[in-house]
Design an enzyme around this catalytic site. Structure first.
Site, PDB file in Angstrom:
ATOM      1  N   CYS A 179       9.978  -4.043  60.730  1.00 37.65           N
ATOM      2  CA  CYS A 179       9.652  -4.153  59.318  1.00 37.65           C
ATOM      3  C   CYS A 179       8.539  -4.220  59.117  1.00 37.65           C
ATOM      4  O   CYS A 179       7.884  -4.962  59.805  1.00 37.65           O
ATOM      5  CB  CYS A 179      10.395  -5.482  58.813  1.00 37.65           C
ATOM      6  SG  CYS A 179      12.178  -5.082  58.180  1.00 37.65           S
ATOM      7  N   PRO A 180       7.712  -3.939  57.889  1.00 34.52           N
ATOM      8  CA  PRO A 180       8.448  -3.213  56.790  1.00 34.52           C
ATOM      9  C   PRO A 180       9.022  -1.916  56.816  1.00 34.52           C
ATOM     10  O   PRO A 180       9.288  -1.195  55.900  1.00 34.52           O
ATOM     11  CB  PRO A 180       7.614  -3.505  55.503  1.00 34.52           C
ATOM     12  CG  PRO A 180       5.927  -3.293  56.303  1.00 34.52           C
ATOM     13  CD  PRO A 180       6.303  -3.937  57.614  1.00 34.52           C
TER      14      PRO A 180
END
Lengths: 70, 381
Positions: A11-12
Site C-alpha cells: 500500500c498505497p
C-alpha cells in the site's frame, strides 16, 4: 469486470492502481483488486468512501470488489 | 543560490505525543535531584534520608496532581511498564471473580500485548474513534470479567473517550476500570470513576523512563512480577529517583500552564484541521473534530506512501509520526485507524507542545502541499 493483480504490492500501490483503472469500466461496472498487503482490506473501502464509489465486498481472501458509481 | 520555493525556518519537532521536549522545570529539578537524590531512600543515613525526603515530596506532588492518597501512587520504568502492570496486576488481583479483560479496540499496543496473555473482549469504536458505549455496557456486564481498560483519549487520532460513562457501566457491573491516561495527564483533566490509572512523564515534558501507576484503595492488585522486600506496589528494585523528582516538578508546572496552553495549541490544531484539506486534495482528517485532545491532529493522504512523506517532512525540518503500515515495525497499519475504518496509508500525526509556535504551523502548512504533490507525481497520480 476488470481484475487488477496487485499481489505482492505494498500500500498505497493497490489503491493507486484502482484509482487509475476505475475510469476504464462503465458506470455500474466492477473492478476486482487482488492485493495481499495487510492495509488493503482497510484502505480500499476507505478509498471508496472518499471517492464516492461503492465497495461491494471481499468475495475471497485478498480480493476486493469495487463498483464504479460515477 | 538555488531557489527551492520552500519557506525557510527552524526545524520544528511536532511529535509531542511520542515524547515532549524536556520542560525547563524538569531539567532544573533533574539536575538538583542528581546532586541530592542519588542515595537509596531506604537506607538509614543522612544521604538516604535526603533521598527519602525527595521521594516523599515527589509522591505527594503526584498524589495532589491526581487527587489521590500518596500510598496509591507507584513509579515504573516507563508508561508502557505502568500500563502493563495495571492490566496484569489488576487481572491477577481479580482472578477469583474472572479472567476476562474488556478493552477498547484503540488501546495502546502495550495494553493489547498484555491483553493477549489471556482472555479478552474487544469493544469497537465508530468512524470518529469514539467508544461504542452500548457494546461496552454489554461486555463489562458479562460474567467472568476481571478488569476493563479504556484509553483516556486516542494517542493516534486524539479522540477523547467517554471515560465517565464507561466508568459508570463498570461500577454497575462491579468491574474495576483501568484508564491509560498517558496523552491526557498534564493537558486536561481525567474524569473520575477509574480504579487504576497510568501516565508517562515524557508525554508531558518530564524525563523519559518514568511511568506512574495509581491503584485506588480497595482495588485488589497483585504484582505480576517477583517482588523485592518492599511491600508497596511498584517496580522491583530502585526507581530512578532524580527522574521521578523531575517528573513530579514538571507535572506541577505543566498543570499550571495547561489551561492557557490547551487554548493556544487547540487553535493551532484547528488551523491544521481546516487548512490541510483546503490545501491538499484527497485528504481525510481523522478523529473527533470537537471532543479531541488539544495538541494532536491526524490526517491521511490518498495515494501517498507514509514513509516517503515522513522522510520528506524530515528533510524539510519537521518531525512527525505515522500510523501507516510502511512506517510500523510490524508492517501492519495502525490498529486504531483500522478500528475506525479510515484510510491508513499516507498517514501523518502532528502533535504540538509548549515550544510549538504559530510560525512552525504556518511553515508546515506551506511545505506540506508540495511534498504530497511530489510523492503523488512520482507514483503516477
Amino acid at each position: 469486470m476488470i481484475e487488477l493483480d496487485c499481489l505482492g504490492q505494498k500500500c498505497p500501490l493497490p489503491v493507486i492502481r484502482l484509482a487509475q483503472t476505475i475510469g476504464r469500466v462503465e458506470v455500474g461496472g466492477i473492478v476486482r483488486v487482488l492485493a495481499d498487503d495487510p492495509a488493503a482490506a482497510n484502505d480500499i473501502p476507505a478509498w471508496c468512501r472518499m471517492k464516492k464509489q461503492e465497495y461491494v465486498g471481499s468475495p475471497s481472501p485478498n480480493a476486493f470488489e469495487v463498483r464504479r458509481l460515477s | 543560490m538555488e531557489f527551492t520555493g520552500d519557506p525557510a525556518g527552524p526545524a520544528a519537532y511536532l511529535d509531542a505525543a511520542t515524547a515532549s521536549p524536556l520542560h525547563p522545570v524538569a531539567r532544573e529539578a533533574l539536575l538538583a535531584a542528581l546532586a541530592d537524590g542519588w542515595a537509596d531512600p531506604a537506607r538509614l543515613y543522612s544521604a538516604g534520608r535526603r533521598a527519602q525526603q525527595l521521594s516523599d515530596a515527589a509522591r505527594a506532588a503526584f498524589a495532589e496532581a491526581f487527587a489521590v492518597r500518596p500510598d496509591e501512587v507507584s513509579f515504573w520504568p516507563s508508561g508502557t511498564a505502568a500500563a502493563q502492570a495495571a492490566v496484569l496486576g489488576g487481572l491477577t488481583g481479580r482472578a477469583r471473580q474472572g479472567d476476562t479483560l474488556v478493552h477498547s479496540a484503540i488501546e495502546h499496543s502495550a495494553v493489547l500485548h498484555a491483553a493477549a496473555r489471556g482472555r479478552a473482549t474487544e469493544v469497537g469504536v465508530d468512524r470518529l474513534g469514539r467508544l461504542d458505549l452500548d457494546a461496552w455496557d454489554r461486555a463489562v456486564s458479562a460474567p467472568g470479567v476481571a478488569l476493563a481498560s479504556l484509553i483516556s483519549a486516542s494517542h493516534e487520532v486524539g479522540t477523547i473517550q467517554p471515560v465517565a460513562a464507561a466508568a459508570g457501566y463498570c461500577s454497575e457491573a462491579g468491574v474495576p476500570l483501568f484508564v491509560d491516561a498517558a496523552q491526557t495527564v498534564g493537558r486536561a483533566d481525567v474524569p473520575p470513576g477509574w480504579s487504576l490509572l497510568s501516565a508517562s512523564a515524557h508525554k508531558w515534558g518530564g524525563p523519559p523512563g518514568v511511568g506512574v501507576l495509581v491503584v485506588r484503595k480497595g482495588v485488589r492488585w497483585i504484582s505480576p512480577y517477583p517482588q523485592d522486600d518492599l511491600y508497596r506496589p511498584g517496580q522491583p528494585g530502585s526507581v530512578d529517583l532524580p527522574a521521578v523528582v523531575a517528573a513530579a516538578a514538571s507535572l506541577r508546572a505543566v498543570q499550571a500552564e495547561a489551561r492557557t496552553e490547551s487554548v493556544r495549541l487547540s487553535a493551532l490544531v484547528d488551523r491544521i484541521r481546516e487548512q490541510v484539506p483546503a490545501l491538499v486534495p484527497d485528504v481525510e482528517v481523522v478523529g473527533d473534530p470537537a471532543q479531541r485532545l488539544p495538541h494532536l491532529v491526524t490526517f491521511s493522504c490518498l495515494y501517498v506512501d507514509g514513509e516517503a512523506l515522513l522522510h520528506a517532512l524530515d528533510r524539510a525540518g519537521f518531525a512527525v509520526s505515522s500510523g501507516s503500515s510502511c512506517t510500523a515495525s510490524t508492517l501492519r497499519p495502525s490498529h486504531v485507524l483500522e478500528a475506525m475504518g479510515v484510510l491508513s496509508h499516507g498517514n501523518v500525526r502532528v502533535s504540538l507542545h509548549r515550544g510549538t509556535t504559530e510560525a512552525d504551523v504556518d511553515r508546515f502548512l506551506a511545505v506540506l502541499p508540495g511534498l504530497v504533490e511530489a510523492i503523488r507525481k512520482e507514483a503516477g497520480m
